[in-house]
Design a protein around this motif. Structure first.
Motif, PDB file in Angstrom:
ATOM      1  N   ASN A  15       7.595  -1.750  10.861  1.00 53.33           N
ATOM      2  CA  ASN A  15       6.149  -1.776  11.127  1.00 53.33           C
ATOM      3  C   ASN A  15       5.369  -0.979  10.082  1.00 53.33           C
ATOM      4  O   ASN A  15       4.609  -0.054  10.396  1.00 53.33           O
ATOM      5  CB  ASN A  15       5.844  -1.252  12.528  1.00 53.33           C
ATOM      6  CG  ASN A  15       6.386  -2.158  13.621  1.00 53.33           C
ATOM      7  OD1 ASN A  15       5.778  -3.161  13.959  1.00 53.33           O
ATOM      8  ND2 ASN A  15       7.557  -1.818  14.145  1.00 53.33           N
ATOM      9  N   SER A  16       5.570  -1.345   8.823  1.00 53.82           N
ATOM     10  CA  SER A  16       4.852  -0.689   7.724  1.00 53.82           C
ATOM     11  C   SER A  16       3.350  -0.892   7.865  1.00 53.82           C
ATOM     12  O   SER A  16       2.887  -1.936   8.328  1.00 53.82           O
ATOM     13  CB  SER A  16       5.320  -1.258   6.380  1.00 53.82           C
ATOM     14  OG  SER A  16       6.669  -0.949   6.130  1.00 53.82           O
ATOM     15  N   THR A  17       2.608   0.110   7.428  1.00 54.58           N
ATOM     16  CA  THR A  17       1.140   0.020   7.485  1.00 54.58           C
ATOM     17  C   THR A  17       0.542  -0.385   6.141  1.00 54.58           C
ATOM     18  O   THR A  17      -0.677  -0.493   6.024  1.00 54.58           O
ATOM     19  CB  THR A  17       0.553   1.378   7.917  1.00 54.58           C
ATOM     20  OG1 THR A  17       1.020   2.405   7.028  1.00 54.58           O
ATOM     21  CG2 THR A  17       0.986   1.721   9.336  1.00 54.58           C
ATOM     22  N   ASP A  18       1.402  -0.596   5.135  1.00 55.24           N
ATOM     23  CA  ASP A  18       0.906  -1.041   3.836  1.00 55.24           C
ATOM     24  C   ASP A  18       1.297  -2.513   3.641  1.00 55.24           C
ATOM     25  O   ASP A  18       1.503  -3.233   4.611  1.00 55.24           O
ATOM     26  CB  ASP A  18       1.466  -0.153   2.708  1.00 55.24           C
ATOM     27  CG  ASP A  18       2.986  -0.148   2.663  1.00 55.24           C
ATOM     28  OD1 ASP A  18       3.603  -0.968   3.391  1.00 55.24           O
ATOM     29  OD2 ASP A  18       3.558   0.663   1.912  1.00 55.24           O
ATOM     30  N   ASN A  19       1.412  -2.967   2.412  1.00 59.22           N
ATOM     31  CA  ASN A  19       1.690  -4.380   2.129  1.00 59.22           C
ATOM     32  C   ASN A  19       3.177  -4.678   1.908  1.00 59.22           C
ATOM     33  O   ASN A  19       3.517  -5.663   1.249  1.00 59.22           O
ATOM     34  CB  ASN A  19       0.896  -4.820   0.892  1.00 59.22           C
ATOM     35  CG  ASN A  19      -0.595  -4.848   1.148  1.00 59.22           C
ATOM     36  OD1 ASN A  19      -1.050  -5.316   2.205  1.00 59.22           O
ATOM     37  ND2 ASN A  19      -1.380  -4.343   0.199  1.00 59.22           N
ATOM     38  N   THR A  20       4.034  -3.853   2.466  1.00 59.18           N
ATOM     39  CA  THR A  20       5.471  -4.040   2.247  1.00 59.18           C
ATOM     40  C   THR A  20       5.931  -5.436   2.655  1.00 59.18           C
ATOM     41  O   THR A  20       6.622  -6.129   1.898  1.00 59.18           O
ATOM     42  CB  THR A  20       6.278  -2.985   3.029  1.00 59.18           C
ATOM     43  OG1 THR A  20       5.961  -1.684   2.521  1.00 59.18           O
ATOM     44  CG2 THR A  20       7.768  -3.230   2.882  1.00 59.18           C
ATOM     45  N   ARG A  21       5.586  -5.872   3.858  1.00 62.17           N
ATOM     46  CA  ARG A  21       6.057  -7.169   4.352  1.00 62.17           C
ATOM     47  C   ARG A  21       5.516  -8.320   3.508  1.00 62.17           C
ATOM     48  O   ARG A  21       6.247  -9.273   3.189  1.00 62.17           O
ATOM     49  CB  ARG A  21       5.661  -7.355   5.818  1.00 62.17           C
ATOM     50  CG  ARG A  21       6.364  -6.388   6.760  1.00 62.17           C
ATOM     51  CD  ARG A  21       6.196  -6.807   8.210  1.00 62.17           C
ATOM     52  NE  ARG A  21       4.812  -6.764   8.647  1.00 62.17           N
ATOM     53  CZ  ARG A  21       4.211  -5.683   9.113  1.00 62.17           C
ATOM     54  NH1 ARG A  21       4.881  -4.537   9.174  1.00 62.17           N
ATOM     55  NH2 ARG A  21       2.964  -5.724   9.507  1.00 62.17           N
ATOM     56  N   LYS A  22       4.248  -8.250   3.151  1.00 68.59           N
ATOM     57  CA  LYS A  22       3.640  -9.311   2.343  1.00 68.59           C
ATOM     58  C   LYS A  22       4.315  -9.414   0.976  1.00 68.59           C
ATOM     59  O   LYS A  22       4.668 -10.511   0.520  1.00 68.59           O
ATOM     60  CB  LYS A  22       2.151  -9.025   2.163  1.00 68.59           C
ATOM     61  CG  LYS A  22       1.427 -10.050   1.298  1.00 68.59           C
ATOM     62  CD  LYS A  22      -0.037  -9.680   1.128  1.00 68.59           C
ATOM     63  CE  LYS A  22      -0.743 -10.673   0.207  1.00 68.59           C
ATOM     64  NZ  LYS A  22      -2.166 -10.289  -0.028  1.00 68.59           N
ATOM     65  N   ILE A  23       4.527  -8.283   0.327  1.00 65.46           N
ATOM     66  CA  ILE A  23       5.144  -8.282  -1.001  1.00 65.46           C
ATOM     67  C   ILE A  23       6.592  -8.775  -0.914  1.00 65.46           C
ATOM     68  O   ILE A  23       7.044  -9.546  -1.763  1.00 65.46           O
ATOM     69  CB  ILE A  23       5.095  -6.867  -1.610  1.00 65.46           C
ATOM     70  CG1 ILE A  23       3.636  -6.466  -1.874  1.00 65.46           C
ATOM     71  CG2 ILE A  23       5.907  -6.791  -2.895  1.00 65.46           C
ATOM     72  CD1 ILE A  23       3.463  -5.015  -2.306  1.00 65.46           C
ATOM     73  N   ALA A  24       7.309  -8.346   0.134  1.00 67.13           N
ATOM     74  CA  ALA A  24       8.697  -8.764   0.292  1.00 67.13           C
ATOM     75  C   ALA A  24       8.792 -10.281   0.474  1.00 67.13           C
ATOM     76  O   ALA A  24       9.650 -10.939  -0.131  1.00 67.13           O
ATOM     77  CB  ALA A  24       9.330  -8.046   1.475  1.00 67.13           C
ATOM     78  N   THR A  25       7.908 -10.842   1.274  1.00 69.19           N
ATOM     79  CA  THR A  25       7.912 -12.292   1.499  1.00 69.19           C
ATOM     80  C   THR A  25       7.579 -13.045   0.217  1.00 69.19           C
ATOM     81  O   THR A  25       8.256 -14.021  -0.140  1.00 69.19           O
ATOM     82  CB  THR A  25       6.905 -12.668   2.603  1.00 69.19           C
ATOM     83  OG1 THR A  25       7.230 -11.966   3.811  1.00 69.19           O
ATOM     84  CG2 THR A  25       6.930 -14.165   2.868  1.00 69.19           C
ATOM     85  N   GLU A  26       6.548 -12.595  -0.478  1.00 60.87           N
ATOM     86  CA  GLU A  26       6.139 -13.253  -1.713  1.00 60.87           C
ATOM     87  C   GLU A  26       7.203 -13.130  -2.807  1.00 60.87           C
ATOM     88  O   GLU A  26       7.281 -13.980  -3.699  1.00 60.87           O
ATOM     89  CB  GLU A  26       4.821 -12.662  -2.209  1.00 60.87           C
ATOM     90  CG  GLU A  26       3.638 -12.986  -1.292  1.00 60.87           C
ATOM     91  CD  GLU A  26       2.360 -12.296  -1.724  1.00 60.87           C
ATOM     92  OE1 GLU A  26       2.456 -11.384  -2.604  1.00 60.87           O
ATOM     93  OE2 GLU A  26       1.277 -12.619  -1.199  1.00 60.87           O
TER      94      GLU A  26
END
Length: 305
Positions: free
Chosen positions: A43-54
């Motif tokens: 549950n990161s509050t930054d763009n970790t998930r978005k960057i990982a997916t991209e």
């Protein structure tokens, strides 16, 4: 080096606010030929998930909190026969991945990436380096195996060895529990030196003193499964020493005509309890040895089928 079947390896990366590093880490793994990358995010509050997916990774959002909880949850999503666990802070080098997979192909169950080599000393401060050495020694005393780098975040496993483990630690104690389970299961463990760099862009989530004490407690608590004589012996010796010290006090003051009957009773109780706990530890140690021999025989019979 033998040919590495990279398509049969899953790269598992637990993350929490790793925005500055996660993208480059994933891309470097893709460049080396590892295409199955699973990010489980706390549950990161930054763009970790978005960057990982991209960047080309599968992303799962963690249900609970803590690195251990993430790892335990991720196991049920794994299907490839080999798994590499790596921190998301980009302190480890993806180019070392092949070296962690190769021993698995030769029959090992787990490979530990050892950071504690001289060429990596600049990446540690003195407190962290000293703490790692102490915890490695404590693990050896409590569990009977010296693993060189107990707390490394760069490891590889066979899926079968992971599925044998009974894991419950939700926080940073997960590395200790993984190591303890590997020893308990009599897994074949290989130690491979790996490169380790200075953390850049993200702050460490590990408190050297607070988390170090928690890890030391975890090492001791888990020792009852791998070395019950050590676990119960410490408790028994505590009672024996306490009884002995009180007994010395009684003897020294005996000639002063002070009534020490209550203390005498307490002394005897402490000594008796201490001896009983140590005897229980010896019995548990014998039972554990028999259990390990039984498990070895079962595995041998399975291999012969």
């Amino acid at each position: 080096m033998m040919e590495i079947p990279r398509e049969q390896v899953c790269i598992l990366i637990p993350t929490l606010n790793e925005e500055p590093t996660i993208g480059s880490l994933i891309k470097n793994f893709l460049k080396t030929g590892y295409s199955d990358i699973l990010v489980i995010d706390g549950n990161s509050t930054d763009n970790t998930r978005k960057i990982a997916t991209e960047s080309g990774a599968r992303v799962i959002i963690q249900d609970g909190k803590g690195k251990g909880a993430a790892f335990i949850q991720a196991i049920k999503y794994l299907s490839k026969p080999y798994v590499i666990l790596i921190d998301g802070d980009n302190t480890y080098d993806p180019e070392d991945a092949d070296f962690l997979v190769e021993p698995l192909l030769s029959g090992h169950d787990q490979v530990i990436g050892n950071r504690l080599i001289r060429s990596n000393n600049a990446a540690f401060n003195r407190l962290n380096l000293f703490g790692n050495r102490v915890l490695n020694w404590l693990f050896q005393v409590g569990h009977g195996s010296y693993l060189y780098d107990l707390l490394t975040g760069y490891r590889s496993f066979t899926l079968e060895s992971l599925q044998r483990m009974r894991l419950y630690e939700e926080g940073f104690g997960i590395e200790t529990e993984i190591s303890s389970e590997a020893v308990r299961n009599d897994d074949r463990i290989a130690i491979i030196p790996v490169k380790y760099g200075v953390r850049v862009g993200t702050e460490t989530k590990l408190d050297p003193v607070h988390d170090g004490i928690k890890i030391a407690r975890t090492i001791y608590r888990l020792a009852k499964m791998n070395n019950p004589m050590f676990y119960f012996g410490i408790i028994g010796l505590t009672f024996l020493v306490s009884g002995g010290l009180i007994g010395i006090y009684i003897v020294l003051d005996w000639f002063k005509n002070i009534d020490h009957l209550p203390l005498t009773i307490l002394t005897m109780m402490l000594v008796i309890v201490g001896i009983q706990v140590i005897m229980f530890g010896i019995q548990s140690d014998i039972q554990l040895a028999n259990q390990r021999e039984f498990i070895k025989e079962i595995r041998r019979l399975r291999r012969e089928k």
